[in-house]
Write an enzyme that holds these catalytic residues in place. Structure first.
Site, PDB file in Angstrom:
ATOM      1  N   LYS A   1       0.746  -1.189  -0.061  1.00  0.00           N
ATOM      2  CA  LYS A   1       0.150   0.110  -0.017  1.00  0.00           C
ATOM      3  C   LYS A   1       0.876   1.216  -0.022  1.00  0.00           C
ATOM      4  O   LYS A   1       1.972   1.277   0.468  1.00  0.00           O
ATOM      5  CB  LYS A   1      -0.901   0.016   1.153  1.00  0.00           C
ATOM      6  CG  LYS A   1      -0.157   0.027   2.665  1.00  0.00           C
ATOM      7  CD  LYS A   1      -0.078   1.548   3.010  1.00  0.00           C
ATOM      8  CE  LYS A   1       0.896   1.371   4.188  1.00  0.00           C
ATOM      9  NZ  LYS A   1       1.739   2.569   4.423  1.00  0.00           N
TER      10      LYS A   1
ATOM     11  N   ASP B   1      -2.138  -1.892  10.116  1.00  0.00           N
ATOM     12  CA  ASP B   1      -2.652  -1.787   8.557  1.00  0.00           C
ATOM     13  C   ASP B   1      -3.068  -3.098   8.132  1.00  0.00           C
ATOM     14  O   ASP B   1      -3.211  -3.386   6.764  1.00  0.00           O
ATOM     15  CB  ASP B   1      -1.322  -1.380   7.646  1.00  0.00           C
ATOM     16  CG  ASP B   1      -0.616  -0.025   7.948  1.00  0.00           C
ATOM     17  OD1 ASP B   1      -1.325   1.008   8.146  1.00  0.00           O
ATOM     18  OD2 ASP B   1       0.794   0.107   7.885  1.00  0.00           O
TER      19      ASP B   1
HETATM   20  O1  C5P Z   1       0.526  -1.483  14.032  1.00  0.00           O
HETATM   21  P1  C5P Z   1       1.948  -1.530  13.711  1.00  0.00           P
HETATM   22  O2  C5P Z   1       2.730  -2.698  14.448  1.00  0.00           O
HETATM   23  O3  C5P Z   1       1.843  -1.755  12.000  1.00  0.00           O
HETATM   24  O4  C5P Z   1       2.504  -0.189  14.029  1.00  0.00           O
HETATM   25  C1  C5P Z   1       3.950  -0.215  13.971  1.00  0.00           C
HETATM   26  C2  C5P Z   1       4.466   1.006  14.974  1.00  0.00           C
HETATM   27  O5  C5P Z   1       4.049   2.458  14.039  1.00  0.00           O
HETATM   28  C3  C5P Z   1       3.849   1.212  16.255  1.00  0.00           C
HETATM   29  O6  C5P Z   1       4.297   0.592  17.142  1.00  0.00           O
HETATM   30  C4  C5P Z   1       3.645   2.620  16.558  1.00  0.00           C
HETATM   31  O7  C5P Z   1       5.061   3.071  16.972  1.00  0.00           O
HETATM   32  C5  C5P Z   1       3.542   3.355  15.068  1.00  0.00           C
HETATM   33  N1  C5P Z   1       2.188   3.814  14.688  1.00  0.00           N
HETATM   34  C6  C5P Z   1       1.656   4.828  15.459  1.00  0.00           C
HETATM   35  N2  C5P Z   1       0.257   5.046  15.327  1.00  0.00           N
HETATM   36  C7  C5P Z   1      -0.515   4.615  14.171  1.00  0.00           C
HETATM   37  C8  C5P Z   1       0.310   3.237  13.366  1.00  0.00           C
HETATM   38  C9  C5P Z   1       1.594   2.890  13.702  1.00  0.00           C
HETATM   39  O8  C5P Z   1       2.229   5.476  16.210  1.00  0.00           O
HETATM   40  N3  C5P Z   1      -1.569   4.893  13.958  1.00  0.00           N
END
Ligand code: C5P
Length: 334
Positions: A14, A145
């Protein structure tokens, strides 16, 4: 009827056409308003019954993917079996094979894509029969995501990004992706964005000031959504936005040159994808995309390029016999 022995799912990368980032929340995530757009650069995930759970990875950036319990595809399989039979241990394990074309830690949500593909593939392998909305609930617990990677297309994401609503889009869009050397850590880019915000208006992470939920302050960009509905690439290009871009450019100053090079070659829009370091360029058409890809390669501002189309479908099962080991669909290089 013979039992299923292997199931393969294909899942797209994406880019974010809009990424508006609010202040950090108590859970460490940030409230977002984003417009996700799936593109035709695909990973494939194959699951087969096995004695115990395992994961192997081949292809782009394979060495950087964790193979232990932190692997998101393994966690997805575990979460699915727990949701299907809470508290019950699975009789058999699953061997997960990930064939990567989506670079790792590149701002393209490759790890989330692999989790979404594992959900879809294991749902089929184990004949669990969960619907897409049911899988989406599990996906939301795995990462911000993952839900979008399940549904694909173009969609507005709210909350951490896991509250996903499909958007209406006419036509398809020709993109060039420029892959950078090395990775960027998503948490580090968010932290850098928080520091920039604090420096700018003193209301960054942890300052204790009143926290305005981002979705009260920001809506999906109406000009962007109108351009997508109308199928107007020039207007889409003008309305691309990414709040993480200044932070990514601060951490990787060389990306400025990469963005400038794309604009010089007439890209309708040039933007860092998500938390970077991949840059995405919107072209007028297929011919223009090829020109941009060749030009970027020639200027040496990136490691490699891929031409892709968006919107692409979300995670889907690949019918047996349609999987080609040497050539995954889409994502043609120049
Ligand atoms: O959810 P995911 O593991 O893909 O997110 C990776 C990191 O990106 C999270 O640990 C966070 O530090 C950051 N993040 C965030 N806010 C979001 C999505 C991701 O701070 N909405």
């Amino acid at each position: 009827m013979s039992s299923v022995t292997a199931v393969t799912a294909r899942v797209p990368a994406k880019v974010n056409l809009q990424l508006t980032v609010g202040p950090v929340r108590p859970d460490g995530y940030h409230d977002l308003v984003t417009v996700f757009h799936a593109v035709s650069l695909y990973d494939e995930v194959t699951v087969t019954p096995a004695q115990r759970d395992s994961v192997t990875v081949t292809g782009e950036g394979a060495g950087e993917v964790p193979l232990d319990g932190s692997n998101l595809a393994l966690r997805a399989a575990a979460a699915l079996s727990e949701a299907a039979a809470p508290g019950k241990r699975r009789a058999r394990g699953v061997a997960i094979r990930i064939r990567k074309r989506i670079p790792v830690a590149a701002g393209l949500a490759g790890g989330s894509a692999n989790a979404a593909a594992a959900l879809v593939a294991c749902n089929e392998l184990w004949r669990i029969g969960l619907s897409q909305p049911e899988l989406a609930e599990i996906a939301a617990g795995l990462g911000a995501d993952v839900t979008f990677a399940l549904i694909g297309g173009t969609a507005v994401g709210l909350g951490r990004g896991e509250q996903v609503t499909p958007a209406l889009v006419s036509g398809s869009y020709h993109w060039v992706l420029a892959f950078a050397d090395g990775a960027l850590s998503t948490p580090e880019v968010y932290a850098a964005a928080d520091r920039l915000r604090t420096a700018r208006d003193g209301r960054g992470a942890g300052t204790g000031g009143p926290r305005k939920p981002v979705d009260a302050a920001h809506e999906p960009d109406s000009a962007l959504l109108a351009a997508l509905r109308a199928g107007d690439p020039a207007a889409v290009g003008r309305n691309l936005s990414n709040d993480l871009q200044p932070a990514a450019l601060g951490l990787r100053p060389g990306l400025r040159r990469a963005l400038a090079a794309g604009r010089e070659f007439g890209a309708l829009g040039a933007i860092v994808s998500g938390s970077g370091p991949t840059c995405a360029y919107l072209a007028r058409d297929a011919h223009h995309a090829r020109e941009i890809a060749v030009a970027l390669t020639g200027t040496g501002v990136c490691r490699s390029v891929a031409r892709v189309l968006g919107p692409a479908p979300g995670a889907v099962i690949v019918p047996a016999g349609q999987r080609s080991p040497s050539r995954l669909p889409g994502g043609g290089t120049n």
